[in-house]
Design a protein around this motif. Structure first.
Motif, short mmCIF file in Angstrom:
data_model
loop_
_atom_site.label_atom_id
_atom_site.label_comp_id
_atom_site.label_asym_id
_atom_site.label_seq_id
_atom_site.Cartn_x
_atom_site.Cartn_y
_atom_site.Cartn_z
N ILE A 32 0.83 -1.21 0.00
CA ILE A 32 0.00 0.00 0.00
C ILE A 32 0.86 1.25 0.00
O ILE A 32 0.64 2.19 -0.78
CB ILE A 32 -0.95 0.01 1.21
N HIS A 33 1.86 1.28 0.89
CA HIS A 33 2.65 2.49 1.08
C HIS A 33 3.94 2.50 0.26
O HIS A 33 4.68 3.49 0.29
CB HIS A 33 2.97 2.66 2.56
N LYS A 34 4.23 1.37 -0.44
CA LYS A 34 5.41 1.27 -1.30
C LYS A 34 6.69 1.62 -0.54
O LYS A 34 7.51 2.42 -0.99
CB LYS A 34 5.23 2.16 -2.54
N THR A 35 6.84 0.99 0.61
CA THR A 35 8.00 1.26 1.46
C THR A 35 9.25 0.54 0.96
O THR A 35 9.20 -0.58 0.46
CB THR A 35 7.73 0.80 2.91
N VAL A 86 -5.63 -2.91 12.43
CA VAL A 86 -4.72 -1.78 12.41
C VAL A 86 -4.75 -1.12 11.03
O VAL A 86 -5.09 -1.74 10.03
CB VAL A 86 -3.26 -2.19 12.74
N ARG A 87 -4.39 0.14 11.01
CA ARG A 87 -4.11 0.85 9.77
C ARG A 87 -3.10 1.93 10.12
O ARG A 87 -3.03 2.38 11.28
CB ARG A 87 -5.39 1.46 9.16
N GLY A 88 -2.29 2.34 9.15
CA GLY A 88 -1.24 3.29 9.49
C GLY A 88 -0.81 4.15 8.32
O GLY A 88 -1.19 3.94 7.17
N ASP A 89 0.03 5.11 8.65
CA ASP A 89 0.58 6.03 7.66
C ASP A 89 2.04 6.31 8.01
O ASP A 89 2.40 6.37 9.19
CB ASP A 89 -0.23 7.34 7.63
N ILE A 90 2.86 6.46 7.00
CA ILE A 90 4.28 6.77 7.18
C ILE A 90 4.63 7.93 6.26
O ILE A 90 4.31 7.91 5.07
CB ILE A 90 5.14 5.52 6.88
N ILE A 91 5.25 8.95 6.82
CA ILE A 91 5.53 10.17 6.06
C ILE A 91 6.48 9.92 4.90
O ILE A 91 6.22 10.31 3.77
CB ILE A 91 6.09 11.28 6.98
N LEU A 231 -5.34 -10.79 13.40
CA LEU A 231 -4.74 -9.48 13.20
C LEU A 231 -4.84 -9.12 11.72
O LEU A 231 -4.53 -9.95 10.87
CB LEU A 231 -3.26 -9.49 13.62
N LYS A 232 -5.28 -7.92 11.41
CA LYS A 232 -5.40 -7.56 10.00
C LYS A 232 -5.25 -6.05 9.79
O LYS A 232 -5.52 -5.24 10.68
CB LYS A 232 -6.74 -8.02 9.44
N TYR A 233 -4.76 -5.73 8.59
CA TYR A 233 -4.66 -4.33 8.16
C TYR A 233 -5.95 -4.02 7.41
O TYR A 233 -6.25 -4.64 6.39
CB TYR A 233 -3.46 -4.14 7.23
N GLU A 234 -6.70 -3.07 7.92
CA GLU A 234 -8.00 -2.76 7.33
C GLU A 234 -8.33 -1.29 7.53
O GLU A 234 -8.15 -0.74 8.62
CB GLU A 234 -9.08 -3.64 7.98
N CYS A 235 -8.79 -0.66 6.48
CA CYS A 235 -9.15 0.77 6.56
C CYS A 235 -10.66 0.91 6.45
O CYS A 235 -11.32 0.24 5.65
CB CYS A 235 -8.47 1.54 5.43
N ASN A 236 -11.21 1.80 7.26
CA ASN A 236 -12.66 2.02 7.26
C ASN A 236 -13.06 3.30 6.55
O ASN A 236 -14.13 3.86 6.79
CB ASN A 236 -13.20 2.04 8.69
N CYS A 237 -12.19 3.77 5.65
CA CYS A 237 -12.51 5.00 4.93
C CYS A 237 -13.65 4.75 3.94
O CYS A 237 -13.94 3.61 3.56
CB CYS A 237 -11.29 5.54 4.20
N PHE A 269 -4.24 6.22 4.73
CA PHE A 269 -4.03 4.89 5.31
C PHE A 269 -4.03 3.76 4.28
O PHE A 269 -3.30 2.79 4.42
CB PHE A 269 -5.11 4.61 6.36
N CYS A 270 -4.88 3.87 3.26
CA CYS A 270 -4.99 2.77 2.29
C CYS A 270 -4.77 3.21 0.85
O CYS A 270 -4.79 2.38 -0.07
CB CYS A 270 -6.33 2.07 2.42
N LYS A 271 -4.59 4.51 0.63
CA LYS A 271 -4.32 5.09 -0.69
C LYS A 271 -5.48 4.99 -1.67
O LYS A 271 -5.32 5.18 -2.87
CB LYS A 271 -3.06 4.47 -1.31
#
Length: 288
Positions: A32-35, A86-91, A231-237, A269-271
């Motif tokens: 998602i975040h292309k880290t 969980v969901r997250g963001d990285i600058i 445990l899962k990565y999930e966005c509620n947007c 969070f999910c792009k």
């Protein structure tokens, strides 16, 4: 394969253990975040420990966790809850710093010095925020320090993310071991020895072993599993949520957006991207 965590006690309720496999969760976040690798390791550790910490609370209780360092990654933000979501963001996801030790990624240098902020929304009148200084930027040590300083709970925290040569996530996981009141010095020593002897959890998982195997090793066979949680990565947007946010803007700003003949907004969070036409923006403004 679904990622999951075990909640257990050990040594006749003298210790509580949260341990999880987050390999697919961290890989999903990477995509998602292309880290790049070091950002993947840092963000993956942060997502893992945030997910495990969320399980310490009720299903409808929420945590907002922020690591704000002066390293090239900048700020990382994660939201978690008692359901294991969980969901997250990285600058800055474009960080790749190798450590001097062969095969290691320098997460501490990528995060830098700064603070860990944790806000708990426990369905009370006001959320509560506590902050501690980052000890090393390696994430695990920083959370261990937080538990001692802010919650007066001696805790051992271990986190690991193993990155493949193609930059995908080979394995990821972590555990939090908390010593409970009444624990004897003998039990504490045994826990310390087993934790030190366990090595990185990411290596266990990459070798084909399970979190059940590591739980048994850490607890010297005294474990009692209380619960298994996904445990899962999930966005509620959603578009409706963004429309609600747009409705809070002042008239001048809304007029400027309408003049642009429509806008596109992206979830941090999910792009996921949402488009609002000029007519939709006018309707949102009229309903303010």
């Amino acid at each position: 394969m679904k990622n999951y965590a075990l909640i257990a006690t050990a040594y006749d309720n003298m210790a509580r253990i949260y341990i999880g496999n987050t390999t697919n969760l961290v890989e999903e976040a990477r995509q998602i975040h292309k880290t790049l690798p070091t950002a993947t390791a840092a963000f993956g550790r942060f997502l893992t420990v945030s997910g495990l910490m969320g399980l310490m609370y009720k299903d409808d209780e929420k945590l907002t966790l922020q690591i704000k360092g002066d390293g090239p990654i900048g700020t990382m933000l994660v939201e978690s809850n008692g359901l294991g979501v969980v969901r997250g963001d990285i600058i800055n996801p474009n960080v790749y710093i190798r450590a001097k030790k062969e095969g290691k990624l320098d997460v501490g240098a990528a995060v830098g010095n700064g603070f860990l902020h944790i806000t708990k929304d426990l369905n009370m009148k006001n959320p509560f925020t506590s902050s501690t200084e980052l000890v090393s930027g390696e994430i695990a040590e920083d959370f261990a320090n937080y538990f001692v300083v802010s919650e007066q709970t001696p805790s051992a925290v271990s986190l690991g993310v193993l990155v493949n040569v193609d930059q995908s996530v080979l394995s990821a996981g972590g555990f939090i071991v908390q010593v409970l009141p009444g624990a004897s010095d003998e039990v504490i020593t045994k826990l310390e020895n087993s934790i030190n002897g366990a090595g990185p959890i990411s290596r266990w998982l990459n070798d084909g072993r399970t979190i059940e195997d590591m739980l048994e090793f850490i607890s010297n066979g005294t474990q009692k599993v209380l619960a298994t949680k996904e445990l899962k990565y999930e966005c509620n947007c959603s578009k409706d949520r963004f429309a609600k946010s747009l409705s809070a803007l002042d008239n001048q700003t809304m007029d400027e957006l309408i003049e642009d003949d429509g806008i596109e907004v992206e979830c941090h969070f999910c792009k996921t991207k949402y488009n609002f036409t000029k007519d939709e923006l006018i309707k949102i403004k009229d309903n303010q």
